[in-house]
Design a protein around this motif. Structure first.
Motif: not given
Length: 634
Positions: A54, A162-165, A151, A57, A331-333
């Motif tokens: 993260l 997008v799978r955030p986890r 991500l 990213h 977490t910046r999707v």
């Protein structure tokens, strides 16, 4: 999954899936036992990898294996330095293992080996994991590796996502750079590392709550054959397996905080465990809470005022919230295109709105026992456990947690009073998830009951028959050995049967499918939209095993059960023109040679070949069992 792939994935899994978490646990909680740090290692390792990803990213830094490996080494060095801060430089790593003192933990590891061996043998002839969830996890792992981003956008014509986890998939992606054949081939081995240490977690929980080594030895054996980890493996819920290694460490850290023991290090571990759970999967935080809250309430000492206890509980909750908030902030999707619903797709029916049911109130308990216990023999263990735990106030929290999960299952399947709430925590509220969560309480109850029964029975019999005291003691020990061996054997056979069913009903990928996919990918431009038979054949693996993309993703197919285009391809022999219209937007079409049991639509290569404007790219097999790929137009 070929056994050779498991062996090749091992170095990368040790480097990225075990060492970072073990080092972090040692760094934050050096007073924790070696065994507890080991049990938490897979989940914490995925947390370290996920948080690092993260940060990379957010900083627009490529997510590469080499610098994550350096981070792991740095954590190991820091942990070793922290552990050697004892008097005269004496090590405090806690690596000393003696057979007498560590018999329960060693037996738990042996049970873990049995679990992993059973899975490996059951799936050794399957080229990829079974069911549809692994295809998604493998696709995410492949994109993480190819895009060097935690991500990545998973492309699809109708609903890119997008799978955030994605921390568990990131461990698999990084492992592919250190021996694993590919990221897709490492997703199951990464989950098996967690499965290996799962019995150790339940062993340590029982040992902490009861202080009884016999009970701690019985618990992992009695856990064999329960829905966890069999059902998550059956359905391919691999991130859940990784997250679950943090349930017991989280529960024990929370209990320690409530007892005001080693407050600083246990709060630090709560933050780390919560962050790891949040970046890997998230929902197992609910499982940990469902176990921790009732257990902690009944463990409260009457000598501790409620105000002091509530202050400590609030501190523990804030620590958990801090870990989750940290990951949430990081977490910046990336933005993705909104889903496109063309004509023929039918109304959207979200999977979360179709909660499991179909069990009447009259036969709910019978269904539960048949579903959860591998044998009727477990009912005897269960009754003994319930009676004994009820009579011991410190252990009543286990019974309360058991009943809480049982009531949740009853509401999901029968009454539906809290349906809106269950939809918000879906899929944690699915029957298989709720049944699997019993793993963290039922074996502990049964083991505590049997152990206490033996502890009470031996002195009573010995007092009445002094001359037989030694024989009674030996007989009790022998009975314990018999229970352990019998439980593991029955549980192993039950799991093996479940996995055989999985191969038969949801094992959809053959070697012929892989050959056809590779040939298709070699002849088409990367990123070609491929139409497949949804989640009912091997086509769902296209984005994981090729550079091409799906016309319909798994979620699209599940959430649009009335889509007429998939049905039109199934009727290509009857109406080839309608099938041709259904291919709008597709650059290729793939037909697998194995179907999910009960598949809604039946595709055949021979019928697809009759569709106007399609051209055969590759084919393997004959007749209805053929796997084939076709180009559309051009």
């Amino acid at each position: 999954m070929p056994l050779s792939d498991l062996a090749r994935a091992l170095p990368g899994l040790l480097l990225f899936g075990l060492l970072p978490g073990l080092a972090l646990a040692t760094l934050l909680a050096p007073r924790w036992s070696w065994w507890l740090r080991l049990a938490a290692a897979p989940g914490l390792s995925a947390g370290v990898v996920g948080v690092a990803g993260l940060l990379a990213h957010d900083a627009h830094v490529p997510f590469r294996a080499w610098w994550v490996a350096l981070l792991a080494v740095a954590l190991v060095v820091a942990a070793a330095w922290r552990a050697r801060r004892g008097p005269s430089g004496r090590t405090r790593l806690g690596l000393r293992v003696t057979l007498r003192e560590s018999a329960p933990q060693l037996l738990a590891l042996a049970c873990g080996v049995v679990l992993v061996a059973t899975i490996a043998v059951a799936f050794r002839d399957e080229p990829v994991p079974v069911d549809s969830d692994p295809a998604v996890h493998a696709a995410v792992a492949e994109r993480i590796a190819s895009q060097a981003d935690l991500l990545p956008v998973i492309p699809s014509v109708h609903d890119p996502f997008v799978r955030p986890r994605a921390a568990a998939e990131a461990v698999a992606a990084l492992s592919a750079s250190v021996g694993a054949p590919s990221p897709a081939a490492a997703v199951l081995p990464a989950a098996l590392l967690a499965v290996l240490l799962t019995p150790l977690g339940i062993c340590l929980l029982v040992l902490h709550l009861t202080g009884s080594r016999p009970a701690a030895m019985l618990a992992p054996a009695l856990a064999a054959g329960l829905p966890y980890p069999a059902l998550p493996v059956f359905f391919g819920e691999f991130p859940l397996l990784v997250d679950a290694t943090l349930i017991v460490p989280g529960v024990l850290a929370a209990i320690a905080v409530l007892r005001d023991q080693d407050r600083r290090q246990n709060l630090a571990m709560l933050v780390a465990a919560a962050a790891a759970i949040w970046v890997v999967h998230g929902l197992e935080a609910i499982t940990a809470a469902a176990v921790a809250v009732p257990v902690a309430l009944f463990l409260r000492s009457p000598m501790v005022p409620w105000r002091a206890w509530l202050e400590r509980a609030t501190t523990a909750v804030l620590a958990v919230a801090a870990g989750a908030l940290l990951v949430t902030v990081l977490t910046r999707v990336p933005a993705v295109a909104a889903p496109v619903a063309p004509s023929g797709s039918g109304p959207a029916v979200l999977e979360a709105t179709t909660l499991g049911g179909g069990v009447s109130a009259a036969d709910f308990l019978r269904s539960f026992f048949d579903f959860v216990f591998p044998s009727r023999l477990w009912l005897v263990f269960y009754v003994v456990g319930v009676v004994v735990v009820w009579r011991l106030r410190p252990l009543r929290g286990l019974l309360a947690a058991h009943l809480l999960l049982l009531l949740a299952l009853a509401d999901v399947t029968v009454t539906g009073v809290l349906r809106k709430g269950w939809q918000k925590v879906f899929p944690w509220s699915e029957p298989d998830r709720l049944a699997a969560a019993q793993y963290w309480v039922l074996p502990a109850m049964m083991a505590a009951g049997l152990a206490l029964l033996g502890i009470v029975a031996v002195p009573v019999l010995a007092a009445r028959m002094p001359g037989l005291a030694r024989r009674v003691t030996r007989g009790t020990a022998l009975a314990g050995v018999v229970v352990v061996v019998l439980a593991v054997a029955i549980g192993r056979d039950h799991d093996a049967s479940s996995y055989a069913t999985a191969v038969r009903t949801v094992g959809m990928v053959s070697q012929q499918d892989l050959v056809v996919m590779r040939s298709m990918a070699a002849q088409l431009p990367a990123g070609t939209p491929v139409m497949t038979d949804g989640i009912d054949d091997a086509g769902q693996w296209v984005p994981a095993l090729t550079p091409d993309v799906l016309l319909f993703s798994k979620d699209w197919v599940v959430n649009h059960p009335q889509d007429t285009r998939v049905a039109a391809i199934a009727a290509a022999c009857v109406d080839p023109q309608a099938a041709r219209q259904a291919l709008e937007g597709a650059g290729a079409l793939f037909v697998g040679n194995r179907e999910r049991a009960g598949a809604k639509h039946h595709w055949t290569a021979d019928c697809v070949a009759r569709i106007p404007g399609v051209r055969l790219l590759a084919r393997a097999g004959d007749g209805a069992q053929a796997s084939a790929a076709f180009a559309v137009g051009g």
